[in-house]
Motif scaffolding. Structure first.
Motif, PDB file in Angstrom:
ATOM      1  N   ARG A 125     -57.405  34.222  46.447  1.00 34.91           N
ATOM      2  CA  ARG A 125     -57.360  32.779  46.410  1.00 34.91           C
ATOM      3  C   ARG A 125     -56.732  32.047  45.283  1.00 34.91           C
ATOM      4  O   ARG A 125     -56.929  30.930  44.937  1.00 34.91           O
ATOM      5  CB  ARG A 125     -58.708  32.248  46.770  1.00 34.91           C
ATOM      6  N   ARG A 126     -56.152  32.952  44.351  1.00 35.19           N
ATOM      7  CA  ARG A 126     -55.649  32.299  43.199  1.00 35.19           C
ATOM      8  C   ARG A 126     -54.671  31.130  43.109  1.00 35.19           C
ATOM      9  O   ARG A 126     -54.136  31.025  44.160  1.00 35.19           O
ATOM     10  CB  ARG A 126     -54.984  33.600  42.240  1.00 35.19           C
ATOM     11  N   SER A 127     -54.912  30.157  42.161  1.00 32.19           N
ATOM     12  CA  SER A 127     -54.169  29.070  42.427  1.00 32.19           C
ATOM     13  C   SER A 127     -53.093  28.941  41.407  1.00 32.19           C
ATOM     14  O   SER A 127     -53.031  29.621  40.510  1.00 32.19           O
ATOM     15  CB  SER A 127     -54.990  27.681  42.000  1.00 32.19           C
ATOM     16  N   TYR A 128     -51.759  28.383  41.818  1.00 34.33           N
ATOM     17  CA  TYR A 128     -50.658  28.132  40.867  1.00 34.33           C
ATOM     18  C   TYR A 128     -51.179  27.273  39.920  1.00 34.33           C
ATOM     19  O   TYR A 128     -51.798  26.398  40.191  1.00 34.33           O
ATOM     20  CB  TYR A 128     -49.328  27.839  41.508  1.00 34.33           C
ATOM     21  N   ILE A 129     -50.395  27.327  38.805  1.00 35.37           N
ATOM     22  CA  ILE A 129     -50.856  26.318  37.803  1.00 35.37           C
ATOM     23  C   ILE A 129     -50.429  24.898  38.236  1.00 35.37           C
ATOM     24  O   ILE A 129     -51.109  23.951  37.934  1.00 35.37           O
ATOM     25  CB  ILE A 129     -49.996  26.657  36.493  1.00 35.37           C
ATOM     26  N   ARG A 130     -49.520  24.707  38.853  1.00 34.88           N
ATOM     27  CA  ARG A 130     -48.853  23.443  39.675  1.00 34.88           C
ATOM     28  C   ARG A 130     -50.228  22.979  40.251  1.00 34.88           C
ATOM     29  O   ARG A 130     -50.353  21.611  40.099  1.00 34.88           O
ATOM     30  CB  ARG A 130     -47.950  23.804  40.631  1.00 34.88           C
ATOM     31  N   TYR A 155     -53.636  32.075  35.958  1.00 34.31           N
ATOM     32  CA  TYR A 155     -52.827  33.437  35.625  1.00 34.31           C
ATOM     33  C   TYR A 155     -51.425  33.249  35.195  1.00 34.31           C
ATOM     34  O   TYR A 155     -50.735  31.994  35.596  1.00 34.31           O
ATOM     35  CB  TYR A 155     -52.605  34.105  36.804  1.00 34.31           C
ATOM     36  N   GLY A 156     -50.829  33.811  34.395  1.00 29.99           N
ATOM     37  CA  GLY A 156     -49.506  33.505  33.655  1.00 29.99           C
ATOM     38  C   GLY A 156     -49.091  34.373  32.566  1.00 29.99           C
ATOM     39  O   GLY A 156     -49.629  35.266  32.163  1.00 29.99           O
ATOM     40  N   ASN A 190     -47.837  29.508  31.331  1.00 31.87           N
ATOM     41  CA  ASN A 190     -46.988  29.030  32.513  1.00 31.87           C
ATOM     42  C   ASN A 190     -46.918  30.455  33.510  1.00 31.87           C
ATOM     43  O   ASN A 190     -46.724  31.267  33.049  1.00 31.87           O
ATOM     44  CB  ASN A 190     -45.580  28.762  31.954  1.00 31.87           C
ATOM     45  N   ASP A 191     -46.871  29.698  34.647  1.00 28.84           N
ATOM     46  CA  ASP A 191     -46.614  30.767  35.840  1.00 28.84           C
ATOM     47  C   ASP A 191     -45.513  30.618  36.823  1.00 28.84           C
ATOM     48  O   ASP A 191     -45.179  31.334  37.789  1.00 28.84           O
ATOM     49  CB  ASP A 191     -47.750  30.908  36.646  1.00 28.84           C
ATOM     50  N   GLY A 192     -44.352  29.692  36.262  1.00 34.05           N
ATOM     51  CA  GLY A 192     -43.242  29.394  36.915  1.00 34.05           C
ATOM     52  C   GLY A 192     -43.368  28.538  37.997  1.00 34.05           C
ATOM     53  O   GLY A 192     -42.572  27.898  38.704  1.00 34.05           O
ATOM     54  N   SER A 193     -44.721  28.061  38.406  1.00 33.70           N
ATOM     55  CA  SER A 193     -44.915  27.194  39.569  1.00 33.70           C
ATOM     56  C   SER A 193     -44.366  25.767  39.362  1.00 33.70           C
ATOM     57  O   SER A 193     -44.077  25.038  40.171  1.00 33.70           O
ATOM     58  CB  SER A 193     -46.299  27.231  40.170  1.00 33.70           C
ATOM     59  N   CYS A 194     -44.289  25.380  37.893  1.00 31.03           N
ATOM     60  CA  CYS A 194     -43.839  23.859  37.348  1.00 31.03           C
ATOM     61  C   CYS A 194     -43.428  23.960  36.390  1.00 31.03           C
ATOM     62  O   CYS A 194     -43.577  25.007  35.379  1.00 31.03           O
ATOM     63  CB  CYS A 194     -45.033  22.916  37.845  1.00 31.03           C
ATOM     64  N   PHE A 195     -42.649  22.753  35.752  1.00 29.11           N
ATOM     65  CA  PHE A 195     -42.192  22.866  34.449  1.00 29.11           C
ATOM     66  C   PHE A 195     -43.442  22.910  33.479  1.00 29.11           C
ATOM     67  O   PHE A 195     -43.271  23.539  32.460  1.00 29.11           O
ATOM     68  CB  PHE A 195     -41.312  21.426  34.108  1.00 29.11           C
TER      69      PHE A 195
END
Ligand code: ATP
Ligand code: MN
Length: 462
Positions: A4-9, A23-24, A41-46
């Motif tokens: 269930r890890r969340s994106y940084i976004r 994570y990133g 940063n994990d690439g999910s947003c700027f």
């Protein structure tokens, strides 16, 4: 690993306080008295997530490994950030390092590295701000393309990449062969292609159009979206040897319907990225091209100008501009001409129609004047031609005589001619180069910087 890890976004949009794992890849680490700050940063947003590590929270021997480029996970509490510029930050209590990145050699640490240098590390450049933004925008443009056509009832067709039609006239082709180049079989001094893999000469496709036309003659509204190849030796900032093309084709559609579709489609793509890539576009506007946002709003809101080639030539002749390539009725419009029309003269996208038949492909519908064809090119400020299309010639006899004029062999096109023999509907379509659109939307100046791994004369690395 927690599924269930969340994106940084998503973390950046969450309601603090809450427990969280992030994570990133580490962008930077900055140490000051009693506290370290990590941009993750994990690439999910700027935006990066700011991770704050109080002295002693994580053993120094572990924290040392948190260097630019390292791949890590931090666990802790997501809290409201006291600093300006970000809503939340992560107060980290544990760290796991998945992959170190030796600061002595990691090539992505230099600030302000040139795009030329970054092209040499195309596998790593994607972790930086600029290329993160580029490829998020590319993803949204691709997705929006499918959504646009799906919502309008178009069928998505997978056209072949290997093609035997050896002269579509669109550009030089790459040959596909399994013949032993050191020992080519010959008959009467010529290469014996009957011994080649396909029993004939074959190439990488320069366009899916001819194939997609067959599907338009059965499913009415169709499109293809895939890689195309051109072996033209043009080392320009606007040409790739491998690029992606979007090609819709509509039956029961004339050139006006085709222009309407092209205009609606461009406006849709632009509105979509304005809605979904705000932070990325703001970055391009600030750091790459200061007119990006203004022109995108302009394209989304204003109707495109529509003029004939003949009128375009008149405008160019009357311009008094010192063009490098001379202007006369019959000349192919060069980039400098296209840019004058769309940037200086008209100030917004322009659709130019009815070109001389000599400078356009054989399949375009001949006008009654017998000198011009129902071609339409969409020209955009900053880049010139972005879309090329036409109403297609559906009259069998006219098409055959056009092919004769151009000395095209009939045999490889016999199936294409069949489409005119049996139940031919009037039809129209166009091609949009995805990378040209990318350049337009992002303001990036070199087409090599808007495709993941570029292929150009002399270079097919990665
Ligand atoms: P140009 O004059 O710019 O070379 P073209 O007339 O060869 O373009 P078309 O054959 O009409 O282009 O192809 C349709 C679209 O594909 C173009 O409008 C453009 O967006 C894109 N395109 C064409 N060639 C390339 C290339 N080498 N690299 C990237 N995109 C291309
Ligand atoms: Mn070309």
């Amino acid at each position: 690993m927690d599924y269930r890890r969340s994106y940084i976004r998503d973390l950046l949009a969450s309601e603090p306080p809450m427990k969280a794992s992030a994570y990133g890849w580490v962008k930077t680490r900055r140490d000051s008295k009693g506290v370290s700050f990590v941009q993750l940063n994990d690439g999910s947003c700027f935006a990066d997530l700011q991770v704050v590590i109080q002295e002693g929270a994580i053993p120094e021997s572990e924290l040392r490994r948190v260097t630019t480029g390292a791949c890590v996970r931090f666990d802790g509490m997501l809290v409201q950030s006291p600093a300006s510029g970000q809503a939340v930050e992560l107060q980290a209590t544990t760290l796991e390092v998945y992959g170190d990145a030796d600061p002595a050699s990691y090539p992505m640490q230099k600030k302000g590295a040139s795009f030329e240098f970054l092209r040499e590390i195309a596998h790593l450049r994607v972790r930086g701000n600029t290329f993160g933004a580029v490829f998020r925008v590319r993803n949204e443009l691709s997705w929006a393309t499918h959504k646009f056509f799906k919502d309008r009832g178009f069928m998505y067709v997978h056209t072949p990449i290997i093609s035997a039609s050896d002269a579509e006239g669109a550009g030089a082709m790459f040959q596909v062969t399994t013949l032993d180049l050191e020992n080519v079989p010959r008959v009467d001094g010529k290469v014996d292609y009957s011994q080649d893999f396909f029993g004939r000469q074959a190439f990488l496709t320069v366009s899916g159009q001819l194939n997609v036309e067959a599907f338009a003659q059965a499913f009415t509204n169709v499109y293809t979206f895939g890689p195309t190849f051109r072996a033209e030796n043009s080392n320009t900032p606007r040409h790739l040897a491998e690029f992606w093309m979007i090609e819709p084709e509509q039956a029961f559609c004339d050139i006006t319907g085709n222009m309407n579709l092209a205009e609606d489609f461009l406006k849709y793509l632009v509105s979509h990225v304005l809605d979904h890539c705000r932070a990325d576009l703001e970055f391009f506007n600030q750091r790459i091209e200061p007119t990006v946002l203004e022109t995108l709003h302009h394209v989304a809101e204003s109707p495109f100008e529509r003029i004939t080639y003949t009128d375009a030539i008149k405008l160019l002749e009357a311009s008094g501009e010192p063009f490098e390539f001379p202007v006369f009725w019959g000349c192919d419009l060069q980039s400098e001409h296209e840019r004058y029309l769309t940037e200086k003269k008209i100030g917004r996208p322009v659709i130019v129609t009815d070109y001389p038949k000599e400078i356009k492909a054989f399949y375009m519908k001949l006008n009654d004047d017998e000198r011009t064809v129902r071609a339409m090119d969409v020209l955009a400020p900053r880049i010139g031609e972005i879309i090329g299309g036409s109403q297609r010639e559906e009259r069998y006899d006219v098409l055959v005589s056009r092919m004769k004029e151009l000395s095209l062999p009939e045999e490889p096109y016999s199936w294409y001619l069949d489409l005119r023999k049996y139940g031919a509907a009037p039809h129209s379509g166009f091609g949009l180069g995805l990378e040209r659109m990318m350049m337009y939307v992002t303001g990036m100046k070199n087409i090599r910087d808007v495709i993941p791994f570029y292929r150009v004369p002399g270079s097919a690395e990665f």
